[in-house]
Motif scaffolding. Structure first.
Motif: not given
Length: 87
Positions: A33-54
């Motif tokens: 179960r832990k192995k399955e949850e880890r493989s599911e968590a690796l399929k989530v991608v997160c990134w930050r986008e900076d704004s163009s203003d000051v």
């Protein structure tokens, strides 16, 4: 003395072995179960986008490519002044 009286030794031995096999089975289930949850968590991608203003604002994107939904995602960040925000 014609022989030893084993009494309940075989019963104790069989119950000990049964308990051990049950513990081993539960351990294998939890590991899978832990192995399955880890493989599911690796399929989530997160990134930050900076704004163009000051202003120092940015947008955080989360992409779920897994089969199951994400519930209650949280963002934890630390500013340069040491303050943190949790959503």
């Amino acid at each position: 003395m014609t022989g030893l009286d084993w009494g309940t030794v075989p019963t104790w031995l069989s119950s000990f072995l049964t308990g051990g096999s049950l513990l081993l089975g539960f351990h294998i289930l939890l590991r899978d179960r832990k192995k399955e949850e880890r493989s599911e968590a690796l399929k989530v991608v997160c990134w930050r986008e900076d704004s163009s203003d000051v202003s120092e604002t940015w947008t955080v994107h989360v992409l779920n490519t897994a089969d199951r939904p994400i519930t209650y995602p949280r963002l934890i960040t630390r500013y340069s002044k040491g303050c943190g925000i949790v959503w």
